[in-house]
Design a protein around this motif. Structure first.
Motif, mmCIF file in Angstrom:
data_model
loop_
_atom_site.group_PDB
_atom_site.id
_atom_site.type_symbol
_atom_site.label_atom_id
_atom_site.label_comp_id
_atom_site.label_asym_id
_atom_site.label_seq_id
_atom_site.Cartn_x
_atom_site.Cartn_y
_atom_site.Cartn_z
ATOM 1 N N LYS A 149 33.797 -3.994 4.830
ATOM 2 C CA LYS A 149 32.949 -2.982 6.144
ATOM 3 C C LYS A 149 31.731 -4.139 6.553
ATOM 4 O O LYS A 149 31.581 -4.464 7.731
ATOM 5 C CB LYS A 149 32.664 -2.146 6.066
ATOM 6 C CG LYS A 149 33.866 -0.328 5.839
ATOM 7 C CD LYS A 149 33.181 0.686 6.383
ATOM 8 C CE LYS A 149 34.031 1.607 6.067
ATOM 9 N NZ LYS A 149 35.310 1.301 7.214
ATOM 10 N N ASP A 174 41.791 -1.654 8.304
ATOM 11 C CA ASP A 174 40.652 -0.086 7.957
ATOM 12 C C ASP A 174 41.926 -0.037 9.361
ATOM 13 O O ASP A 174 42.154 -0.848 10.134
ATOM 14 C CB ASP A 174 38.971 -0.687 8.957
ATOM 15 C CG ASP A 174 38.158 -0.324 8.081
ATOM 16 O OD1 ASP A 174 38.825 -0.360 7.180
ATOM 17 O OD2 ASP A 174 36.696 0.480 8.739
ATOM 18 N N ASN A 241 30.953 7.175 7.709
ATOM 19 C CA ASN A 241 32.148 6.152 7.892
ATOM 20 C C ASN A 241 32.276 6.037 9.005
ATOM 21 O O ASN A 241 33.032 4.635 9.620
ATOM 22 C CB ASN A 241 33.732 6.785 6.783
ATOM 23 C CG ASN A 241 34.336 5.387 6.851
ATOM 24 O OD1 ASN A 241 34.156 4.824 6.852
ATOM 25 N ND2 ASN A 241 35.652 5.816 7.092
ATOM 26 N N GLU A 245 32.103 2.481 11.064
ATOM 27 C CA GLU A 245 33.846 2.278 11.833
ATOM 28 C C GLU A 245 33.030 1.574 13.115
ATOM 29 O O GLU A 245 32.917 0.506 14.141
ATOM 30 C CB GLU A 245 34.349 2.783 11.641
ATOM 31 C CG GLU A 245 34.778 2.619 10.528
ATOM 32 C CD GLU A 245 36.051 3.997 10.412
ATOM 33 O OE1 GLU A 245 36.573 4.889 11.083
ATOM 34 O OE2 GLU A 245 36.931 3.691 9.010
ATOM 35 N N GLU A 248 31.729 -2.336 13.227
ATOM 36 C CA GLU A 248 32.242 -2.776 13.534
ATOM 37 C C GLU A 248 33.699 -3.163 14.581
ATOM 38 O O GLU A 248 33.917 -4.710 14.477
ATOM 39 C CB GLU A 248 33.851 -2.049 11.888
ATOM 40 C CG GLU A 248 32.678 -2.337 10.493
ATOM 41 C CD GLU A 248 34.062 -1.956 9.455
ATOM 42 O OE1 GLU A 248 34.791 -2.419 9.303
ATOM 43 O OE2 GLU A 248 34.156 -0.773 9.267
ATOM 44 N N ASN A 350 22.870 0.340 6.174
ATOM 45 C CA ASN A 350 24.457 -0.108 5.586
ATOM 46 C C ASN A 350 24.433 0.511 3.547
ATOM 47 O O ASN A 350 24.343 0.856 2.933
ATOM 48 C CB ASN A 350 25.339 -1.105 5.254
ATOM 49 C CG ASN A 350 26.503 -0.864 4.467
ATOM 50 O OD1 ASN A 350 27.060 -0.895 4.555
ATOM 51 N ND2 ASN A 350 26.180 -2.248 3.365
#
Length: 414
Positions: A149, A174, A241, A245, A248, A350
């Motif tokens: 990630k 993912d 999470n 995502e 991402e 993060n």
């Protein structure tokens, strides 16, 4: 600062013989697995072991489990085994004595493993430790199956720019991003209205705010659907999470921040929904098993057999959806704010989250303190001028180090 779009690299529509090299010519893929003893690494090798004639294992790496790494290297006839913790290199060498498998240890050796000529590198090292090896893998210009990630959360623009320069083929691992990749199928960006990632809601989906406030690590680690490592399981419980995502997805797909969203789907069968301007909504469905998105990344544009549960929608009968509650799960709100802030805010997010999750698992803070500590760290980093543009991996790693220092410093106040 409101971020619009940031995709210097578009995901591939199909594989090319030039990029896959010998894999396209011989039908055998030269594969390196970074993080072979982790959840994704072991699932990858499970697939490899079912069709070994399709793969040649170039290198396997692990951080500290020398014996398990040696066992996997023997089983899959790897050419090279690398242990990140150099103090375990002697143990690895002893375990592989007489096999002809080369061994190495240390952070630089992980990078060298990623640079070994391969058709595909499964980048599954968890955390910031995976940044340099994954960047190295991308520099080869072949396929990178991305399960790390941090490359997109912490170093999104820097990483995708590096991928674009090398001409590498980037495929997400993912489950949600793999689902989006499949549902998009190279669609014109102007035709995409929204990408919606699904979240299971974790073990605390129906808990009250008061109950969540007193949650223990043992309770948070009981994910209802997925079998994952401790850190990602805690992130799932907090919905951090899903925030990670979304960041991402912002770097993977050609859409704006406002065109990204998430929805709670307790059954974890639908992994992503893509809405188009004509009113169509395409969804990808699969049983909650990481071997499905891994198989997609390994075999694309073809499909390979994966020993996953086959869907029986009549037996499932009902699939439900509900909006996420950012009051009970503030980590999602904090992550969205970092995504909108842009620059190095996601890198701070993060790093601070990694410190906070470890502190929770060590019982130093409460569950809801995870989001609070991350938000406090972001504020502190902003005051110090650390939320700024980054152009290199070294820039990102410097911010990561500062954010960890700030988080550790603030832990004493909790």
């Amino acid at each position: 600062m409101a971020v619009t779009t940031s995709v210097p690299y578009r995901l591939p529509e199909k594989a090319s013989a030039a990029r896959l090299g010998s894999a396209a010519a011989s039908g055998v893929m030269r594969l390196t697995v970074l993080g072979a003893t982790g959840s994704v690494g072991k699932s990858t090798l499970d697939l490899v072991g079912r069709t070994p004639e399709r793969f040649e294992i170039v290198a396997l790496t692990a951080q500290s489990n020398a014996q398990e790494l040696a066992d996997l290297a023997r089983l899959h006839k790897a050419k090279l085994a690398v242990i990140g913790d150099e103090s375990r290199l002697g143990e690895l060498r002893e375990a592989l004595a007489g096999t002809g498998i080369r061994t190495a240890g240390g952070a630089s050796a992980l990078v060298e493993a990623a640079l070994e000529p391969a058709d595909c590198v499964m980048a599954a090292i968890v955390g910031a430790a995976g940044l340099r090896p994954t960047f190295a893998a991308a520099s080869q210009g072949s396929r990178v199956a991305l399960a790390n990630k941090e490359c997109l959360v912490s170093a999104g623009h820097v990483f995708t720019s590096a991928v674009a320069r090398s001409g590498a083929e980037l495929l997400p691992v993912d489950s949600e991003h793999s689902a989006a990749f499949q549902a998009l199928a190279g669609a014109d960006p102007d035709s995409i209205e929204k990408i919606v990632l699904t979240a299971s809601g974790g073990p605390f989906r129906n808990w009250t705010h008061e109950q969540i406030a007193t949650a223990t690590p043992e309770q948070a680690l009981k994910h209802p659907n997925w079998s994952m490592g401790a850190k990602i399981t805690i992130d799932s419980a907090s919905l951090m999470n899903k925030g990670l995502e979304l960041i991402e997805a912002f770097h993977l797909f050609p859409v704006s921040v406002d065109a990204l969203d998430c929805i709670v789907h307790p059954q974890s069968i639908v992994h992503c929904l893509v809405s188009y301007v004509d009113g169509s909504v395409l969804a990808q469905l699969a049983a909650p098993d990481m071997r499905t998105p891994i198989a997609v990344a390994l075999a694309w544009p073809d499909r390979m057999i994966a020993p996953t549960e086959k869907l029986d929608l009549a037996r499932l009968a009902t699939l439900t959806f509900e909006p996420p509650d950012e009051t009970r799960f503030p980590a999602l709100r904090v992550a969205r704010a970092a995504m909108r802030r842009g620059d190095t805010a996601p890198a701070v997010l993060n790093a601070a989250n990694e410190i906070a999750v470890k502190a929770f698992l060590d019982r130093r803070i409460k569950f809801l303190d995870i989001a609070a500590l991350v938000e406090d760290t972001l504020d502190a980093a902003e005051r110090q001028g650390a939320i700024c543009p980054a152009e290199t991996l070294d820039d990102i790693l410097a911010v990561d180090e500062l954010a960890r220092y700030l988080s550790e410093d603030k832990l004493s106040g909790y």
